[in-house]
Design an enzyme around this catalytic site. Structure first.
Site, mmCIF file in Angstrom:
data_model
loop_
_atom_site.group_PDB
_atom_site.id
_atom_site.type_symbol
_atom_site.label_atom_id
_atom_site.label_comp_id
_atom_site.label_asym_id
_atom_site.label_seq_id
_atom_site.Cartn_x
_atom_site.Cartn_y
_atom_site.Cartn_z
ATOM 1 N N ASN A 13 1.009 -1.055 -0.324
ATOM 2 C CA ASN A 13 -0.379 0.131 -0.271
ATOM 3 C C ASN A 13 0.869 1.210 0.175
ATOM 4 O O ASN A 13 1.617 1.751 1.013
ATOM 5 C CB ASN A 13 -0.465 -0.135 1.014
ATOM 6 C CG ASN A 13 -1.841 0.975 1.688
ATOM 7 O OD1 ASN A 13 -1.824 1.675 0.852
ATOM 8 N ND2 ASN A 13 -1.864 1.484 2.962
ATOM 9 N N LYS A 15 0.639 3.948 -0.390
ATOM 10 C CA LYS A 15 -0.297 5.655 -0.376
ATOM 11 C C LYS A 15 0.143 6.653 -0.527
ATOM 12 O O LYS A 15 -0.048 6.068 -1.583
ATOM 13 C CB LYS A 15 0.640 5.584 1.457
ATOM 14 C CG LYS A 15 0.094 4.016 2.091
ATOM 15 C CD LYS A 15 0.595 4.711 4.224
ATOM 16 C CE LYS A 15 -0.247 3.408 5.344
ATOM 17 N NZ LYS A 15 0.068 3.917 5.906
ATOM 18 N N HIS A 98 -9.277 1.466 4.375
ATOM 19 C CA HIS A 98 -8.550 1.815 5.160
ATOM 20 C C HIS A 98 -7.989 2.686 6.300
ATOM 21 O O HIS A 98 -9.148 3.740 6.289
ATOM 22 C CB HIS A 98 -7.376 2.633 3.683
ATOM 23 C CG HIS A 98 -6.015 1.818 4.423
ATOM 24 N ND1 HIS A 98 -5.370 3.085 5.680
ATOM 25 C CD2 HIS A 98 -4.810 1.462 4.609
ATOM 26 C CE1 HIS A 98 -3.673 3.023 6.569
ATOM 27 N NE2 HIS A 98 -3.608 1.603 5.767
ATOM 28 N N GLU A 100 -6.635 5.136 7.626
ATOM 29 C CA GLU A 100 -5.923 6.496 7.473
ATOM 30 C C GLU A 100 -7.572 7.552 6.566
ATOM 31 O O GLU A 100 -7.685 8.242 6.857
ATOM 32 C CB GLU A 100 -4.767 6.214 6.425
ATOM 33 C CG GLU A 100 -3.819 6.731 6.548
ATOM 34 C CD GLU A 100 -2.670 5.555 6.744
ATOM 35 O OE1 GLU A 100 -2.759 6.038 5.542
ATOM 36 O OE2 GLU A 100 -1.693 5.060 6.761
ATOM 37 N N GLU A 170 -5.753 -4.716 10.513
ATOM 38 C CA GLU A 170 -5.077 -3.634 10.625
ATOM 39 C C GLU A 170 -4.714 -2.898 12.009
ATOM 40 O O GLU A 170 -5.404 -2.189 12.003
ATOM 41 C CB GLU A 170 -4.320 -2.540 8.709
ATOM 42 C CG GLU A 170 -4.486 -3.018 8.231
ATOM 43 C CD GLU A 170 -3.203 -1.904 7.124
ATOM 44 O OE1 GLU A 170 -3.022 -2.700 6.104
ATOM 45 O OE2 GLU A 170 -3.649 -1.283 7.179
ATOM 46 N N GLY A 176 2.277 2.168 10.640
ATOM 47 C CA GLY A 176 3.383 3.657 10.202
ATOM 48 C C GLY A 176 3.942 3.555 11.941
ATOM 49 O O GLY A 176 5.015 4.818 12.054
ATOM 50 N N SER A 216 3.185 -2.003 9.907
ATOM 51 C CA SER A 216 4.860 -2.841 10.636
ATOM 52 C C SER A 216 5.040 -3.575 9.832
ATOM 53 O O SER A 216 5.957 -4.163 11.327
ATOM 54 C CB SER A 216 5.371 -1.848 11.791
ATOM 55 O OG SER A 216 4.436 -0.632 11.477
HETATM 56 P P1 PGA Z 1 2.999 0.290 7.419
HETATM 57 O O1 PGA Z 1 1.414 0.609 6.904
HETATM 58 O O2 PGA Z 1 3.232 -1.038 6.790
HETATM 59 O O3 PGA Z 1 3.360 1.365 7.457
HETATM 60 O O4 PGA Z 1 2.877 0.397 9.217
HETATM 61 C C1 PGA Z 1 0.315 -0.499 6.570
HETATM 62 C C2 PGA Z 1 -0.880 0.135 6.270
HETATM 63 O O5 PGA Z 1 -1.493 1.101 6.663
HETATM 64 O O6 PGA Z 1 -1.568 -0.629 5.346
#
Ligand code: PGA
Length: 255
Positions: A13, A15, A98, A100, A170, A176, A216
């Site tokens: 992903n 982003k 997601h 976010e 998630e 992140g 992560s």
């Molecule tokens: P990250 O993001 O691996 O940077 O923690 C995962 C995601 O948001 O899908």
């Protein structure tokens, strides 16, 4: 419980990262590193990167997906992109829900459900994200939260359509942040989601549904997370932007 009944999927992903030129570069760098993968390999990229990424992925085993789609077929929704637009490009996958989007852009369980419907109607496969906030984990309501998100998003989705649903667990506190759920925590919640699917559909549908972990995940912890019986792959943010790291996760999933 049989992991062999379902597909292992490693999806990046990206982003809001990478220009179109950088997208070509990154897909071109990843391709030779993952060519022998024994799992599905997907890169979900920003809208403007879709064409260059598709071009760069031609003839490789990398599939390209989008990071969202609108719930309406078309209309007065300035700056939005419909599921039909994505499908017409030859894309197969789209991420929906997601955290976010939920956190910063007013996404609700209802709009997630509407987008899932639109994506399925357009013939796409959905990577549906669910997960709890840290506060909710501390309040011991993780199971309730992921069950509610899963149930609402899947309202009206038929058992047949479940073959085009992938779920990504998630935990928001792990995204992140460098904090990863332990393999046991990831396995437990992926298992709770699988039980929820079994209640909504059948054991067979639940056993066939790919449930990824995201938050992560990286080249150092992928092996352990992916060794768990309920963890069928990963949705990778930060580490998907570095070809070698992403390829190492794909390798761990191919064992
Ligand atoms: P990250 O993001 O691996 O940077 O923690 C995962 C995601 O948001 O899908």
């Amino acid at each position: 419980m049989n992991k062999a009944t379902r597909k292992t999927i490693i999806a990046g992903n990206w982003k809001m990262n990478k220009t179109p030129a950088e997208a070509t570069e990154l897909i071109t760098a990843i391709a030779p590193l993952v060519k022998d993968a024994d799992c599905e390999v997907i890169a979900c990229v920003p809208y403007v990167d879709l064409y260059p990424a598709l071009e760069a992925a031609k003839g490789t085993n990398i599939q390209i997906g989008a990071e969202n789609c609108h719930w309406a077929k078309s209309g007065a929704f300035t700056a939005e992109i419909s599921a039909d637009m994505l499908a017409s490009m030859g894309l197969k996958y789209v991420i929906i829900g997601h955290s976010e989007r939920r956190q910063y852009f007013g996404e609700t369980d209802k709009t997630v459900r509407d987008r899932v419907r639109a994506a399925l109607d357009a013939g796409l496969t959905v990577i549906l994200c669910v997960g709890e906030y840290l506060e909710q984990r501390e309040q011991d309501v993780t199971a309730e939260v992921v069950r509610m998100q899963t149930k609402i998003a899947l309202m009206g989705v038929s058992a047949e359509e479940m073959s085009r649903i992938v779920i990504a667990y998630e935990p928001v506190w792990a995204i992140g942040t460098g904090l990863t759920a332990t393999a046991e925590q990831a396995d437990e919640v992926c298992g709770i989601i699988r039980e929820c699917i079994a209640e909504l559909y059948t054991n067979e549908v639940a056993e066939a549904t790919t449930i990824q972990y995201g938050g992560s995940m990286n080249d150092a912890n992928a092996d352990e997370l992916l060794s768990k019986v309920n963890v069928d792959g990963g949705l990778i943010g930060g580490a998907s932007l570095v070809a070698e790291k992403f390829a190492a996760i794909v390798k761990a999933a191919s064992k």
